[in-house]
Design a protein around this motif. Structure first.
Motif, PDB file in Angstrom:
ATOM      1  N   VAL A  80     111.425  39.763  34.257  1.00 23.02           N
ATOM      2  CA  VAL A  80     112.700  39.128  34.599  1.00 23.02           C
ATOM      3  C   VAL A  80     113.173  39.558  35.989  1.00 23.02           C
ATOM      4  N   SER A  81     112.736  40.748  36.457  1.00 13.49           N
ATOM      5  CA  SER A  81     113.154  41.237  37.771  1.00 13.49           C
ATOM      6  C   SER A  81     112.472  40.504  38.917  1.00 13.49           C
ATOM      7  N   VAL A  82     111.419  39.770  38.620  1.00 17.98           N
ATOM      8  CA  VAL A  82     110.764  38.951  39.641  1.00 17.98           C
ATOM      9  C   VAL A  82     111.641  37.750  39.998  1.00 17.98           C
ATOM     10  N   ILE A  83     112.477  37.317  39.063  1.00 17.11           N
ATOM     11  CA  ILE A  83     113.227  36.065  39.227  1.00 17.11           C
ATOM     12  C   ILE A  83     114.732  36.270  39.415  1.00 17.11           C
ATOM     13  N   MET A  87     117.670  35.017  42.311  1.00 21.43           N
ATOM     14  CA  MET A  87     118.582  33.951  41.891  1.00 21.43           C
ATOM     15  C   MET A  87     120.035  34.407  42.019  1.00 21.43           C
ATOM     16  N   LEU A  88     120.325  35.641  41.655  1.00 23.51           N
ATOM     17  CA  LEU A  88     121.680  36.175  41.775  1.00 23.51           C
ATOM     18  C   LEU A  88     122.111  36.251  43.237  1.00 23.51           C
ATOM     19  N   ASN A 181     113.009  22.188  44.256  1.00 26.26           N
ATOM     20  CA  ASN A 181     114.050  21.890  43.276  1.00 26.26           C
ATOM     21  C   ASN A 181     113.866  22.740  42.020  1.00 26.26           C
ATOM     22  N   HIS A 182     114.066  24.044  42.213  1.00 25.02           N
ATOM     23  CA  HIS A 182     113.907  25.003  41.115  1.00 25.02           C
ATOM     24  C   HIS A 182     114.675  26.259  41.494  1.00 25.02           C
ATOM     25  N   PHE A 183     114.767  27.221  40.560  1.00 26.99           N
ATOM     26  CA  PHE A 183     115.472  28.457  40.896  1.00 26.99           C
ATOM     27  C   PHE A 183     114.505  29.592  41.228  1.00 26.99           C
ATOM     28  N   LEU A 282     114.269  28.540  32.260  1.00 27.53           N
ATOM     29  CA  LEU A 282     115.284  29.539  31.913  1.00 27.53           C
ATOM     30  C   LEU A 282     115.029  30.096  30.521  1.00 27.53           C
ATOM     31  N   PHE A 283     114.600  29.211  29.625  1.00 26.00           N
ATOM     32  CA  PHE A 283     114.401  29.607  28.242  1.00 26.00           C
ATOM     33  C   PHE A 283     113.312  30.659  28.111  1.00 26.00           C
ATOM     34  N   TYR A 284     112.134  30.400  28.718  1.00 24.66           N
ATOM     35  CA  TYR A 284     111.044  31.354  28.504  1.00 24.66           C
ATOM     36  C   TYR A 284     111.046  32.523  29.495  1.00 24.66           C
ATOM     37  N   THR A 285     111.822  32.430  30.600  1.00 20.68           N
ATOM     38  CA  THR A 285     111.898  33.576  31.501  1.00 20.68           C
ATOM     39  C   THR A 285     113.027  34.537  31.132  1.00 20.68           C
TER      40      THR A 285
END
Length: 313
Positions: A80-83, A87-88, A181-183, A282-285
């Motif tokens: 999760v720290s990769v993403i 994003m934040l 077009n993604h986060f 978002l669901f699986y990450t």
């Protein structure tokens, strides 16, 4: 993915930076999303960090199952720290630019850790299979050396392939657009920027998805087929309930992760939608790292006991 006609050579470029559009289409929700994802990120780090520490520190939890769970929790924090930090930052600053190197690095680590998660879930299913179907041989089969080898194999198994896939994806030339077009930098939205025929790249995505997602999932299904068959043969209702209870947590994680990942990468591209992809991603990450500590710990008496002991200290 829709193939684009190859434009004149003069229009082919390799952008040195990209723009992650993430949630720019809902500007009125930027601060709400920042607060929401910040809380989720903190919960993931605290929850999985607690599981990791307890499984390492408590002598009563030095078993193969908890060894794997501790490593899985550490993996979830890395995954999760990769993403989420990027994003934040984008939500906070509203500056969504990301360099080519940073984008490729994020994609590579995301893919490698995603493959590691698939392998880990398969290894944890194998652990439950040996424990339930061959309990007398369990200490011999799942000894510490074997557990370390399985964990190391899970971490390293997909590294060469995913480095190659990342290189192949970013070797494509763009038609001039650098808007993703993604986060985060995932393969499908990056390939959409490419010019010409991307069939080879798309086939590579499907092949890798089958090898590193479908194959582990099939191994999990085989393991649980044998587990359920063994459980149903148990004469005691109490034994059956206890055996099912040790597997239910893992099954929930498998369903959450593999279900959303499979729909994202293996569904027909005629149904492609950026909004749907974002929701599924978002669901699986985020969902599996978020629910992992709750699912595994809240129903586990040994873990609750170890947590109370740690808090008292």
């Amino acid at each position: 993915m829709k193939h684009q006609e190859k434009p004149p050579e003069g229009n082919l470029t390799k952008p040195m930076e990209f723009v992650l559009l993430d949630f720019a289409d809902v500007p009125h929700l930027q601060w709400f999303l920042f607060g929401l994802f910040l809380i989720i990120y903190i919960m993931i780090l605290v929850g999985n960090g607690t599981v990791f520490l307890i499984t390492k520190l408590d002598p009563a939890l030095q078993t193969p199952m908890y060894f794997l769970l501790g490593n899985f929790s550490f993996l979830e924090m890395c995954y999760v720290s990769v993403i989420l930090p990027r994003m934040l930052t984008n939500l906070w600053t509203q500056r969504r630019r990301i360099s080519l190197v940073a984008c490729a690095t994020q994609m590579c680590f995301f893919l490698m850790l995603g493959v590691t998660e698939c392998f880990f879930l398969a290894v944890m299913a194998y652990d439950r299979y040996v424990a339930i179907c061959h309990p007398l041989h369990y200490p011999l089969v799942m000894n510490h050396k074997v557990c370390v080898q399985l964990v190391a194999g899970s971490w390293m198994g997909g590294v060469p392939v995913q480095i190659g896939q990342t290189f192949q994806t970013f070797s494509l030339s763009s038609c001039g657009s650098n808007l993703i077009n993604h986060f985060f930098c995932d393969i499908p939205p990056v390939i959409k920027l490419a010019c010409g025929n991307t069939t080879v790249n798309e086939m590579m995505v499907y092949t890798v998805a089958v090898l590193f997602v479908a194959v582990p999932f099939l191994l999990i299904l085989v393991s649980y087929g044998k587990i359920i068959s063994t459980i149903l043969k148990l004469s005691s209702a109490t034994s059956r309930t206890k055996a099912f209870s040790t597997c239910s947590s893992h099954l929930v994680m498998v369903t959450l992760f593999f279900g959303s990942a499979t729909i994202t990468y293996l569904r027909p591209k005629t149904q492609d939608s950026a909004g749907t992809n974002k929701v599924l991603s978002l669901f699986y990450t985020i969902s599996t790292p978020l629910f992992n500590p709750m699912i595994y710990s809240l129903r586990n008496k040994d873990f609750i006991k170890a947590l109370k002991k740690l808090l008292r200290k």
